[in-house]
Enzyme design. Sequence first.
Site: not given
Lengths: 307, 217
Positions: B50-52, B82, B111, B140-141, B181, B183
């Site tokens: 997600g977005e940390s 991630c 990051r 992903i990023r 990821h 998942e």
Amino acid sequence: MAEHSATPLSTTGTSTTGTMAVKRGMAEQLKGGVIMDVVTPEQARVAEDAGAVAVMALERVPADIRAQGGIARMSDPDMIDGIIEAVSIPVMAKARIGHFVEAQVLQSLGVDYIDESEVLTPADEAHHIAKSAFTVPFVCGATDLGEALRRIAEGAAMIRSKGEAGTGNVVEATRHMRAIRAGIRRLGTLDETELFVAAKELRAPYDLVAEVARLGKLPVVLFTAGGIATPADAAMMMQLGAEGVFVGSGIFKSGDPAQRAAAIVQATTFHDDPDVIAKVSRGLGEPMVGINVATLPESERYATRGW
Amino acid sequence: MSRTPVVGVLALQGDVREHLATLRELGAEAVTVRRPEELAAVDALVVPGGESTTMARLTARFGLLEPLRAAVAAGLPVYGSCAGMIVLADRLLDAPPDQVTVGGLDVTVRRNAFGRQVDSFESRVEVDGVAGGPVHAVFIRAPWVEQAGEGVQVLGRVVGGPADGRIVAVRQGNLVATSFHPELTGDRRVHALFVDIVRRHLAEQAGVDAGNGRGTS
């Protein structure tokens, strides 16, 4: 691919960029979050501080595009660079429907997602961008299931219900989210022969229609957009089945943007908890004024743009 | 002894559903965690992708940060993918200066280390402790581990390309983190490794409790 293909898939050694898994997977990471329209680096930082999962860089928020009129286009690259510099969260930007060169430019600027958006003035009244050819992923708007599936067939890796941007009125977002979800539920009730007819009626590829019938959901993430102005609006859209929320004019056209932004983020996470929504809804100051969509002439409705 | 482990997934934001589904396929009971009382009821936790920055702000705002730190300090098994790797890191690079972490992993994490979304990629990564060939890894990023402390076991590195040799999977005690990821891919082997750690931890606890029981009665 097409004559206007941007960067194709690129493979170095054992790794590959621009795959459908990284495009769709990127949107999966945004789920449960709020993506906020910003027009300056300062607003981008306010959004990041409030807990936005991404920002949408654009020159004017939809409410101002409505008020000022004229042709709305991709933003100035300097302005997008400034916002990319300002924050560490993903930066999205809008290209006009069908304007594949604006999309190529946005990809070269390094934006993380392109919104092929009806909020900008369409550049092509028949064709959307052939999105699979790009390395950068795209999100597109939809008013119903058929439109969503046509965009996915073109390569969209994320869908948002269109709503009616710049109105502060959630009624169209509700209509479109209900239409998309009802369309999905209906496919689940059809047998195989009926799915062929459904594909014809939806004007969408059969394989995608069959996939949605099997999954009971779109094969990509579904957000909501267009008219969300309050924490309760965001929570309602989540309860209606949105996986996340775009807020455009609703934040920076309100009385206290930082507080409203944080409140909408919290209401999205706790969309099923009225106690939290009540708590964060207190003392937010003035919401954006808003427009009664029924009074908008057809020519000023953005949701009818796109085909 | 072999009761079903209850594994929470931090559900403030991110790809929660995919982790829940993977954990259930492995026979764990998977539940969402958004509140301190929900955290107190789980045997282990997954911090999803997600977005940390968003997760950091929401954990602080909803009173989860200190309970999470206490739980990690008390030995709660936690797996972070991630953004989850960032949340578990003791030190961050390229993060907003005020971004707090739960910490517990003695690592410095950078990051968005591989670049922006156009640089996101799929690859294959050999993971120590995961049999059956390399793991299909979606980045992903993604972050990477820039530096790992002495007690940290490096489980996997990038092979080939400009990031060749970068650390992308680590373990320290009951904490596991990956830059990628699993998942999203249907490859359940990293989660299986984690659920195995959870089961061992539960068995050890049951042993300790049984020991205490004998000692005091």
